[in-house]
Structure formats: C-alpha cells, structure tokens
Design a protein around this motif. Structure first.
Motif, PDB file in Angstrom:
ATOM      1  N   GLN A 163       0.824  -1.179   0.230  1.00 50.66           N
ATOM      2  CA  GLN A 163      -0.060   0.059  -0.073  1.00 50.66           C
ATOM      3  C   GLN A 163       0.900   1.078   0.041  1.00 50.66           C
ATOM      4  O   GLN A 163       0.328   2.505  -0.097  1.00 50.66           O
ATOM      5  CB  GLN A 163      -0.928  -0.149   1.234  1.00 50.66           C
ATOM      6  CG  GLN A 163      -2.121  -1.170   1.043  1.00 50.66           C
ATOM      7  CD  GLN A 163      -2.706  -1.332   2.307  1.00 50.66           C
ATOM      8  OE1 GLN A 163      -2.464  -0.578   3.319  1.00 50.66           O
ATOM      9  NE2 GLN A 163      -3.812  -2.194   2.323  1.00 50.66           N
TER      10      GLN A 163
ATOM     11  N   GLN B 100      -6.946  -2.517  -3.119  1.00 53.78           N
ATOM     12  CA  GLN B 100      -6.846  -1.482  -1.960  1.00 53.78           C
ATOM     13  C   GLN B 100      -6.094  -0.166  -2.092  1.00 53.78           C
ATOM     14  O   GLN B 100      -4.841  -0.430  -2.527  1.00 53.78           O
ATOM     15  CB  GLN B 100      -6.496  -2.381  -0.613  1.00 53.78           C
ATOM     16  CG  GLN B 100      -7.398  -3.468  -0.405  1.00 53.78           C
ATOM     17  CD  GLN B 100      -6.935  -4.280   1.082  1.00 53.78           C
ATOM     18  OE1 GLN B 100      -6.231  -3.415   1.883  1.00 53.78           O
ATOM     19  NE2 GLN B 100      -7.255  -5.542   1.294  1.00 53.78           N
TER      20      GLN B 100
ATOM     21  N   GLN C 185      -4.884   3.091   0.454  1.00 52.63           N
ATOM     22  CA  GLN C 185      -4.898   3.938   1.427  1.00 52.63           C
ATOM     23  C   GLN C 185      -5.044   5.364   1.098  1.00 52.63           C
ATOM     24  O   GLN C 185      -4.108   6.023   0.744  1.00 52.63           O
ATOM     25  CB  GLN C 185      -3.885   3.772   2.586  1.00 52.63           C
ATOM     26  CG  GLN C 185      -3.697   2.478   3.008  1.00 52.63           C
ATOM     27  CD  GLN C 185      -4.719   2.060   3.902  1.00 52.63           C
ATOM     28  OE1 GLN C 185      -5.399   2.875   4.343  1.00 52.63           O
ATOM     29  NE2 GLN C 185      -5.344   0.730   3.874  1.00 52.63           N
ATOM     30  N   ARG C 186      -6.260   5.981   1.287  1.00 48.97           N
ATOM     31  CA  ARG C 186      -6.423   7.581   0.789  1.00 48.97           C
ATOM     32  C   ARG C 186      -7.332   8.034   1.799  1.00 48.97           C
ATOM     33  O   ARG C 186      -8.448   7.282   2.425  1.00 48.97           O
ATOM     34  CB  ARG C 186      -7.253   7.549  -0.554  1.00 48.97           C
ATOM     35  CG  ARG C 186      -6.301   6.997  -1.583  1.00 48.97           C
ATOM     36  CD  ARG C 186      -5.056   8.039  -1.858  1.00 48.97           C
ATOM     37  NE  ARG C 186      -4.214   7.440  -3.185  1.00 48.97           N
ATOM     38  CZ  ARG C 186      -3.314   6.307  -3.407  1.00 48.97           C
ATOM     39  NH1 ARG C 186      -3.029   5.812  -1.981  1.00 48.97           N
ATOM     40  NH2 ARG C 186      -2.873   6.257  -4.426  1.00 48.97           N
TER      41      ARG C 186
ATOM     42  N   GLY D  63      -7.198   8.690   4.850  1.00 48.93           N
ATOM     43  CA  GLY D  63      -7.405   8.171   6.290  1.00 48.93           C
ATOM     44  C   GLY D  63      -7.981   6.791   6.095  1.00 48.93           C
ATOM     45  O   GLY D  63      -8.442   6.536   7.452  1.00 48.93           O
ATOM     46  N   ARG D  64      -8.396   6.381   5.137  1.00 48.92           N
ATOM     47  CA  ARG D  64      -9.132   4.982   5.163  1.00 48.92           C
ATOM     48  C   ARG D  64      -8.640   4.180   4.022  1.00 48.92           C
ATOM     49  O   ARG D  64      -7.833   4.639   3.157  1.00 48.92           O
ATOM     50  CB  ARG D  64     -10.625   5.644   4.930  1.00 48.92           C
ATOM     51  CG  ARG D  64     -11.014   5.989   3.529  1.00 48.92           C
ATOM     52  CD  ARG D  64     -12.375   6.313   3.560  1.00 48.92           C
ATOM     53  NE  ARG D  64     -12.566   7.646   4.392  1.00 48.92           N
ATOM     54  CZ  ARG D  64     -13.755   8.259   4.689  1.00 48.92           C
ATOM     55  NH1 ARG D  64     -14.793   7.862   4.360  1.00 48.92           N
ATOM     56  NH2 ARG D  64     -13.697   9.506   5.424  1.00 48.92           N
ATOM     57  N   THR D  65      -9.276   2.975   4.008  1.00 51.65           N
ATOM     58  CA  THR D  65      -8.812   2.168   3.125  1.00 51.65           C
ATOM     59  C   THR D  65      -9.976   1.888   1.987  1.00 51.65           C
ATOM     60  O   THR D  65     -11.232   1.615   2.320  1.00 51.65           O
ATOM     61  CB  THR D  65      -8.742   0.459   3.622  1.00 51.65           C
ATOM     62  OG1 THR D  65      -7.808   0.471   4.528  1.00 51.65           O
ATOM     63  CG2 THR D  65      -8.507  -0.354   2.632  1.00 51.65           C
ATOM     64  N   LEU D  66      -9.622   2.274   0.865  1.00 56.01           N
ATOM     65  CA  LEU D  66     -10.688   2.291  -0.324  1.00 56.01           C
ATOM     66  C   LEU D  66     -10.391   0.805  -1.044  1.00 56.01           C
ATOM     67  O   LEU D  66      -9.405   0.392  -1.210  1.00 56.01           O
ATOM     68  CB  LEU D  66     -10.315   3.311  -1.434  1.00 56.01           C
ATOM     69  CG  LEU D  66     -10.303   4.824  -0.775  1.00 56.01           C
ATOM     70  CD1 LEU D  66     -10.002   5.674  -1.886  1.00 56.01           C
ATOM     71  CD2 LEU D  66     -11.657   5.203  -0.162  1.00 56.01           C
TER      72      LEU D  66
ATOM     73  N   ASP E 223      -4.463  13.615  -2.145  1.00 55.57           N
ATOM     74  CA  ASP E 223      -4.543  13.237  -0.904  1.00 55.57           C
ATOM     75  C   ASP E 223      -3.730  13.936   0.186  1.00 55.57           C
ATOM     76  O   ASP E 223      -4.017  14.479   1.294  1.00 55.57           O
ATOM     77  CB  ASP E 223      -4.502  11.795  -0.649  1.00 55.57           C
ATOM     78  CG  ASP E 223      -4.714  11.097   0.683  1.00 55.57           C
ATOM     79  OD1 ASP E 223      -5.716  11.812   1.349  1.00 55.57           O
ATOM     80  OD2 ASP E 223      -4.183  10.070   1.293  1.00 55.57           O
TER      81      ASP E 223
ATOM     82  N   LEU F 288     -13.846  12.929  -0.664  1.00 51.94           N
ATOM     83  CA  LEU F 288     -13.616  12.583   0.672  1.00 51.94           C
ATOM     84  C   LEU F 288     -12.394  13.722   1.257  1.00 51.94           C
ATOM     85  O   LEU F 288     -12.558  13.759   2.614  1.00 51.94           O
ATOM     86  CB  LEU F 288     -12.834  11.261   0.899  1.00 51.94           C
ATOM     87  CG  LEU F 288     -13.286  10.171   0.394  1.00 51.94           C
ATOM     88  CD1 LEU F 288     -12.641   8.720   0.396  1.00 51.94           C
ATOM     89  CD2 LEU F 288     -14.554   9.928   1.490  1.00 51.94           C
TER      90      LEU F 288
ATOM     91  N   ASN G 280     -17.599   3.331  -1.465  1.00 50.55           N
ATOM     92  CA  ASN G 280     -16.410   3.873  -0.992  1.00 50.55           C
ATOM     93  C   ASN G 280     -16.938   5.533  -0.387  1.00 50.55           C
ATOM     94  O   ASN G 280     -16.040   6.345  -0.471  1.00 50.55           O
ATOM     95  CB  ASN G 280     -15.221   4.118  -1.997  1.00 50.55           C
ATOM     96  CG  ASN G 280     -14.563   2.836  -2.100  1.00 50.55           C
ATOM     97  OD1 ASN G 280     -13.773   2.261  -1.389  1.00 50.55           O
ATOM     98  ND2 ASN G 280     -14.882   1.870  -3.109  1.00 50.55           N
ATOM     99  N   ASP G 281     -17.978   5.389   0.313  1.00 48.61           N
ATOM    100  CA  ASP G 281     -18.578   6.686   1.094  1.00 48.61           C
ATOM    101  C   ASP G 281     -18.350   7.838   0.026  1.00 48.61           C
ATOM    102  O   ASP G 281     -18.108   8.990   0.208  1.00 48.61           O
ATOM    103  CB  ASP G 281     -17.703   6.930   2.157  1.00 48.61           C
ATOM    104  CG  ASP G 281     -17.700   5.775   3.151  1.00 48.61           C
ATOM    105  OD1 ASP G 281     -18.958   5.320   3.307  1.00 48.61           O
ATOM    106  OD2 ASP G 281     -16.786   5.625   3.771  1.00 48.61           O
TER     107      ASP G 281
END
Length: 287
Positions: free
Chosen positions: A12, A51, A53-54, A56-59, A87, A115, A141-142
């Motif tokens: 990652q 996967q 890391q962007r 502050g979360r895992t996409l 990011d 995000l 992914n929110d």
C-alpha cells in the motif's frame, strides 16, 4: 524453456509500489517479451479488487480485465499518482467544485476529491459501461454523492456544462489524436485550473499532446511530486487557463484542423475532428 516464480504482494506504500513495479516490468519484459507493456505496468493488475490508503481510510476498488473489458475498466498508475497528490494536498479540491475527465471505472481521483472536502464532484467518462463500474466504486467507498456523467470530450459545450473550479485528468493524454477534444472539454468546464497526470509513452507525440493543451487551454507547469513518479515516466501538470481562452472550441474547429485530416487507426474524421471509434469500429453518435 524458461520458468519464473514471482511472489507478489500489493503493497500500500505508494513509493515502494512504484519502485517494485519497475523491477517487475523489467523481469517480465526480459523473460516474456510477448507480454504487453500494459500488463507489466502494475503488479496487482489481475486482482479483482484493489486496496488504496487514501483520506485516512482503506478504499476497496473493483476493476475488470478480460477480452470484453476496455482499458477504462482497470486502475492505472496515473490515477494512483494523481489521487495520492490530492490526498497529500487536499487544499486543491477542498471547498471547490471538481470535474474529473475520463474517470475510468475506478473513479479513484473523484473519490479522493470528495473525501477530501470538495463541495461537488462530477465524474465523467465517454463509456457507459465504465461509468457503471465507476458508480459501483463510488457508492461502496463513501462517495455516493459524486455525480456521474457520460461525456465525450469533442461534444462538451460550455453552455451545457456546470462551471467547475478544478478539473482532474489521469492518463487522459494516452491518445495523441484526442488532444484537441480534451482541450475542448477542459475549456468547456470553465475551470481556471486543471491537474493532469501524464505518462510518457510516445516521445515526440506526447510532447505534441501537452503542447496542444498549452496552446488551447493554458500554460502547463510541471509539479515535482516524488522520485518514484518521475522514474516511472509519470509527470503531474498544473494547467492554468489563459485569460483569453475561448469558452470552448465549438466555433473554431475549422481554424484548428486542415481539410482532409488523416486520423490514426481507431479514429475516424468527424468534421475537422479525429473521433475515437466505438467497439464496432463506428464513429460514436453525439449524445
């Protein structure tokens, strides 16, 4: 007969991943030159889900590869680079209206922009199947608030486009013949600035593509991001819109193209434009 065992782990860490990718490309290219460079570009290219890391979360992003899947269904390095840059510097998109051109099925940059505080994000692509996959990745992914839009660059008109503050594009400079159409879409967005992640593949043709964007939209400044990005042939550009740039190119195509323009394979002339053919080899109709 040659045998090789390669153990792959999708790391990652952005810098480590690009460094390992270069080593893998060299090894596979030497042992199996018939494998296309596209498949050597990404150590995780065959994974159904990637996967990242962007913010502050895992996409978790789905991608598709196969005989019926176009390149837009995959996740490529330029999207990784640009999303990592956004990011790291969220002020680029925070509080701004953002449009992504050629978002691909991952819509990775659009997700990160959302995000990281963009007030509105529009993810666009010229392929309806790609947009369907993008919608899935956005919703899981929110980033369900991100709008998706089917957009062919050559058909973009300022009068039909919401005004944006920032435009994003990752690997949108892949086809040199699309440079004029891309410039048109950049102009139609009304945005004063665009961030483009460009991978150098064709030397002089790549230089001509960037020159076209500079001539029609505005100055392209290189962004020094990290050594791994430069080593992998990827350059980040910030394009600043000229104060005298037109709203779009719809009224000046005749001044930009000569009669009898010859298009590269996979493209057909449409007026004075070289337009990407659809999957049946036909020119796409206006949407």
């Amino acid at each position: 007969m040659k045998f090789v065992f390669i153990y792959l782990t999708c790391i990652q860490s952005f810098e480590i991943e690009l460094s390992r990718r270069l080593q893998l490309r060299s090894a596979i290219g030497f042992l199996y030159p018939q494998i296309t460079s596209a498949y050597c570009d990404d150590t995780c290219i065959f994974q159904k889900t990637r996967q990242f890391q962007r913010a502050g979360r895992t996409l978790l992003l789905r991608q598709e590869f196969g005989p019926k899947a176009g390149t837009g269904m995959g996740i490529w390095e330029c999207a990784e680079v640009l999303s990592e840059y956004l990011d790291k510097y969220p002020e680029i998109v925070s509080g701004r209206r953002v449009q992504e051109l050629g978002c691909g099925g991952s819509a990775l940059c659009s997700i990160v922009a959302s995000l990281r505080g963009a007030t509105a994000v529009q993810a666009t692509d010229g392929d309806a199947d790609v947009l369907s996959l993008a919608r899935y990745n956005l919703d899981t992914n929110d980033a369900s608030q991100v709008e998706t839009r089917l957009l062919r660059w050559e058909h973009a008109l300022a009068a039909d486009t919401t005004s944006f503050d920032v435009v994003l594009g990752a690997d949108v400079t892949y086809y040199p013949d699309s440079a004029q159409a891309l410039a048109n879409a950049l102009l139609a967005s009304s945005a004063p600035v665009a961030y483009i992640a460009h991978k150098r593949r064709r030397g002089a043709e790549d230089d001509a593509t960037i020159a076209t964007l500079e001539r029609e939209f505005g100055r392209a400044d290189r962004i020094n991001f990290n050594k791994a990005t430069a080593t992998d042939g990827i350059t980040l550009y910030r394009l600043n819109r000229r104060t005298d740039a037109p709203a779009d190119l719809s009224r000046v195509w005749n001044e930009l193209f000569e009669e009898g323009t010859q298009c590269n394979p996979g493209y057909s002339p449409l007026g004075h434009l070289c337009v990407l053919n659809n999957k049946k080899g036909e020119v796409e109709a206006n949407n």
